[in-house]
Design a protein around this motif. Structure first.
Motif, PDB file in Angstrom:
ATOM      1  N   TYR A   1       4.333 -16.099  67.450  1.00  0.00           N
ATOM      2  CA  TYR A   1       5.800 -16.101  67.515  1.00  0.00           C
ATOM      3  C   TYR A   1       6.327 -14.675  67.474  1.00  0.00           C
ATOM      4  N   ARG A   2       5.728 -13.860  66.631  1.00  0.00           N
ATOM      5  CA  ARG A   2       6.162 -12.465  66.545  1.00  0.00           C
ATOM      6  C   ARG A   2       5.937 -11.742  67.877  1.00  0.00           C
ATOM      7  N   LEU A   3       4.788 -11.995  68.504  1.00  0.00           N
ATOM      8  CA  LEU A   3       4.517 -11.385  69.805  1.00  0.00           C
ATOM      9  C   LEU A   3       5.501 -11.871  70.865  1.00  0.00           C
ATOM     10  N   LEU A   4       5.830 -13.147  70.815  1.00  0.00           N
ATOM     11  CA  LEU A   4       6.779 -13.683  71.785  1.00  0.00           C
ATOM     12  C   LEU A   4       8.157 -13.069  71.586  1.00  0.00           C
ATOM     13  N   ILE A   5       8.579 -12.941  70.351  1.00  0.00           N
ATOM     14  CA  ILE A   5       9.870 -12.309  70.071  1.00  0.00           C
ATOM     15  C   ILE A   5       9.873 -10.856  70.535  1.00  0.00           C
ATOM     16  N   GLU A   6       8.804 -10.127  70.248  1.00  0.00           N
ATOM     17  CA  GLU A   6       8.710  -8.728  70.684  1.00  0.00           C
ATOM     18  C   GLU A   6       8.770  -8.621  72.207  1.00  0.00           C
ATOM     19  N   THR A   7       8.164  -9.570  72.895  1.00  0.00           N
ATOM     20  CA  THR A   7       8.193  -9.548  74.360  1.00  0.00           C
ATOM     21  C   THR A   7       9.603  -9.803  74.877  1.00  0.00           C
ATOM     22  N   HIS A   8      10.291 -10.782  74.295  1.00  0.00           N
ATOM     23  CA  HIS A   8      11.669 -11.056  74.711  1.00  0.00           C
ATOM     24  C   HIS A   8      12.555  -9.834  74.471  1.00  0.00           C
ATOM     25  N   ILE A   9      12.359  -9.174  73.337  1.00  0.00           N
ATOM     26  CA  ILE A   9      13.163  -7.993  73.038  1.00  0.00           C
ATOM     27  C   ILE A   9      12.859  -6.873  74.027  1.00  0.00           C
ATOM     28  N   ALA A  10      11.576  -6.680  74.357  1.00  0.00           N
ATOM     29  CA  ALA A  10      11.205  -5.632  75.312  1.00  0.00           C
ATOM     30  C   ALA A  10      11.830  -5.876  76.677  1.00  0.00           C
ATOM     31  N   GLU A  11      11.999  -7.143  77.035  1.00  0.00           N
ATOM     32  CA  GLU A  11      12.633  -7.488  78.310  1.00  0.00           C
ATOM     33  C   GLU A  11      14.148  -7.400  78.242  1.00  0.00           C
ATOM     34  N   GLY A  12      14.687  -7.298  77.041  1.00  0.00           N
ATOM     35  CA  GLY A  12      16.142  -7.318  76.884  1.00  0.00           C
ATOM     36  C   GLY A  12      16.706  -8.713  76.789  1.00  0.00           C
ATOM     37  N   ASN A  13      15.852  -9.709  76.600  1.00  0.00           N
ATOM     38  CA  ASN A  13      16.295 -11.096  76.486  1.00  0.00           C
ATOM     39  C   ASN A  13      16.526 -11.437  75.014  1.00  0.00           C
ATOM     40  N   TYR A  14      17.590 -10.879  74.475  1.00  0.00           N
ATOM     41  CA  TYR A  14      17.828 -11.001  73.045  1.00  0.00           C
ATOM     42  C   TYR A  14      18.133 -12.438  72.634  1.00  0.00           C
ATOM     43  N   SER A  15      18.837 -13.166  73.455  1.00  0.00           N
ATOM     44  CA  SER A  15      19.160 -14.545  73.085  1.00  0.00           C
ATOM     45  C   SER A  15      17.880 -15.387  72.976  1.00  0.00           C
ATOM     46  N   GLU A  16      16.927 -15.133  73.871  1.00  0.00           N
ATOM     47  CA  GLU A  16      15.666 -15.868  73.788  1.00  0.00           C
ATOM     48  C   GLU A  16      14.875 -15.463  72.557  1.00  0.00           C
ATOM     49  N   ALA A  17      14.962 -14.202  72.180  1.00  0.00           N
ATOM     50  CA  ALA A  17      14.291 -13.749  70.954  1.00  0.00           C
ATOM     51  C   ALA A  17      14.864 -14.486  69.747  1.00  0.00           C
ATOM     52  N   VAL A  18      16.187 -14.592  69.688  1.00  0.00           N
ATOM     53  CA  VAL A  18      16.839 -15.284  68.571  1.00  0.00           C
ATOM     54  C   VAL A  18      16.474 -16.768  68.576  1.00  0.00           C
ATOM     55  N   GLN A  19      16.481 -17.387  69.748  1.00  0.00           N
ATOM     56  CA  GLN A  19      16.138 -18.809  69.840  1.00  0.00           C
ATOM     57  C   GLN A  19      14.706 -19.070  69.377  1.00  0.00           C
ATOM     58  N   THR A  20      13.790 -18.181  69.749  1.00  0.00           N
ATOM     59  CA  THR A  20      12.402 -18.330  69.319  1.00  0.00           C
ATOM     60  C   THR A  20      12.305 -18.232  67.807  1.00  0.00           C
ATOM     61  N   TYR A  21      13.014 -17.253  67.230  1.00  0.00           N
ATOM     62  CA  TYR A  21      13.008 -17.116  65.772  1.00  0.00           C
ATOM     63  C   TYR A  21      13.571 -18.358  65.094  1.00  0.00           C
ATOM     64  N   GLN A  22      14.700 -18.849  65.597  1.00  0.00           N
ATOM     65  CA  GLN A  22      15.336 -20.017  64.983  1.00  0.00           C
ATOM     66  C   GLN A  22      14.431 -21.239  65.064  1.00  0.00           C
ATOM     67  N   SER A  23      13.761 -21.412  66.184  1.00  0.00           N
ATOM     68  CA  SER A  23      12.847 -22.550  66.339  1.00  0.00           C
ATOM     69  C   SER A  23      11.709 -22.467  65.336  1.00  0.00           C
ATOM     70  N   TYR A  24      11.165 -21.268  65.166  1.00  0.00           N
ATOM     71  CA  TYR A  24      10.057 -21.091  64.233  1.00  0.00           C
ATOM     72  C   TYR A  24      10.528 -21.288  62.794  1.00  0.00           C
ATOM     73  N   ARG A  25      11.695 -20.754  62.478  1.00  0.00           N
ATOM     74  CA  ARG A  25      12.241 -20.909  61.126  1.00  0.00           C
ATOM     75  C   ARG A  25      12.442 -22.382  60.782  1.00  0.00           C
ATOM     76  N   THR A  26      12.980 -23.142  61.740  1.00  0.00           N
ATOM     77  CA  THR A  26      13.194 -24.582  61.525  1.00  0.00           C
ATOM     78  C   THR A  26      11.864 -25.315  61.345  1.00  0.00           C
ATOM     79  N   LEU A  27      10.871 -24.952  62.169  1.00  0.00           N
ATOM     80  CA  LEU A  27       9.557 -25.583  62.083  1.00  0.00           C
ATOM     81  C   LEU A  27       8.908 -25.334  60.722  1.00  0.00           C
ATOM     82  N   LEU A  28       8.947 -24.076  60.263  1.00  0.00           N
ATOM     83  CA  LEU A  28       8.352 -23.739  58.973  1.00  0.00           C
ATOM     84  C   LEU A  28       9.047 -24.471  57.829  1.00  0.00           C
TER      85      LEU A  28
END
Length: 244
Positions: free
Chosen positions: A183-210
């Motif tokens: 998840y951390r790698l996926l978030i870092e990739t979204h941020i590197a691409e400038g896809n900040y909304s996708e980075a936030v969505q990935t974090y929120q999904s993981y937070r909810t799952l945990l």
């Protein structure tokens, strides 16, 4: 060219000269034990496969199993005194998987070869088998594949191949949905691409799952990735991404 192939991922299959050989379960255990270890002494083998009987009876069972394999026309085990080993020309799918994972440390052509196997999501080793020696090997392969996929994702992220990095990170997430590093790698990739909304969505999904599965929150390291997107905030304020 090899005359025999053993497949343990997804289930036991023995192919000799292109023909699948039907192997009784009692003989499968002996073949699998040596296939995963490559070689072992007779004493070690009978101790693992027939622990509930006396050594003399276990050795007798081993001799019977070796004789039955010869009758089946399955030349996959070699004997030399007290040593048993897998025949030299037998190909084992687990060994191919291990080699693929290790190829990620080499040239780009090797990485592409390894990625083709790893991204498919290797099947479980001998599903339905619960012997200790299988469980240990199953966990070893699982960890090897997870780390290899993460290494692949990190390498692709570092070389700007963001789509490929996403693919590798998602493959690791499918293999172990609660593991934080993909998840951390996926978030870092979204941020590197400038896809900040996708980075936030990935974090929120993981937070909810945990929270749902374990009742815990993501680590400070992964929270910091999202927090840094919003810069300094007034005291007492929280971003939407980290609230809840």
């Amino acid at each position: 060219m090899s005359t025999a192939r053993l497949e343990f991922l997804g289930g036991f299959t023995l192919t000799v000269e292109g023909t699948v050989v039907e192997v009784p379960k009692t003989l499968q255990r002996l073949i699998a034990f040596l296939g995963l270890r490559q070689q072992a002494t007779r004493a070690h083998t009978v101790g693992a496969l027939w622990p509930e009987v006396s050594e003399d009876k276990a050795l007798g069972s081993l001799r019977t199993a070796l004789w039955r394999l010869q009758q089946l026309g399955a030349p996959v085990i070699a004997t030399s005194g007290e040593k048993l080993s897998l025949a030299g020309d037998v190909v084992v799918d687990v060994n191919e998987l291990v080699r693929a994972a290790r190829l990620l440390s080499y040239a780009e052509d090797d990485r592409r070869t390894a990625a083709c196997l790893l991204l498919d999501g290797p099947a479980e080793l001998l599903p339905g088998w619960f012997e200790d020696w299988v469980l240990i090997e199953r966990e070893r392969l699982r960890q090897l594949c997870l780390h290899a996929l993460e290494e692949l994702a990190n390498h692709r992220l570092g070389t700007g191949r963001y789509g490929d990095a996403v693919e590798a990170a998602l493959a690791a997430m499918r293999a172990e949905p609660l593991r934080e590093s993909p998840y951390r790698l996926l978030i870092e990739t979204h941020i590197a691409e400038g896809n900040y909304s996708e980075a936030v969505q990935t974090y929120q999904s993981y937070r909810t799952l945990l929270d749902r599965e374990l009742g815990v929150a993501p680590s400070p390291a992964i929270r910091a990735l999202i927090r840094d997107l919003f810069g300094p905030r007034p005291a007492g304020a929280r971003s939407l991404a980290l609230s809840g």
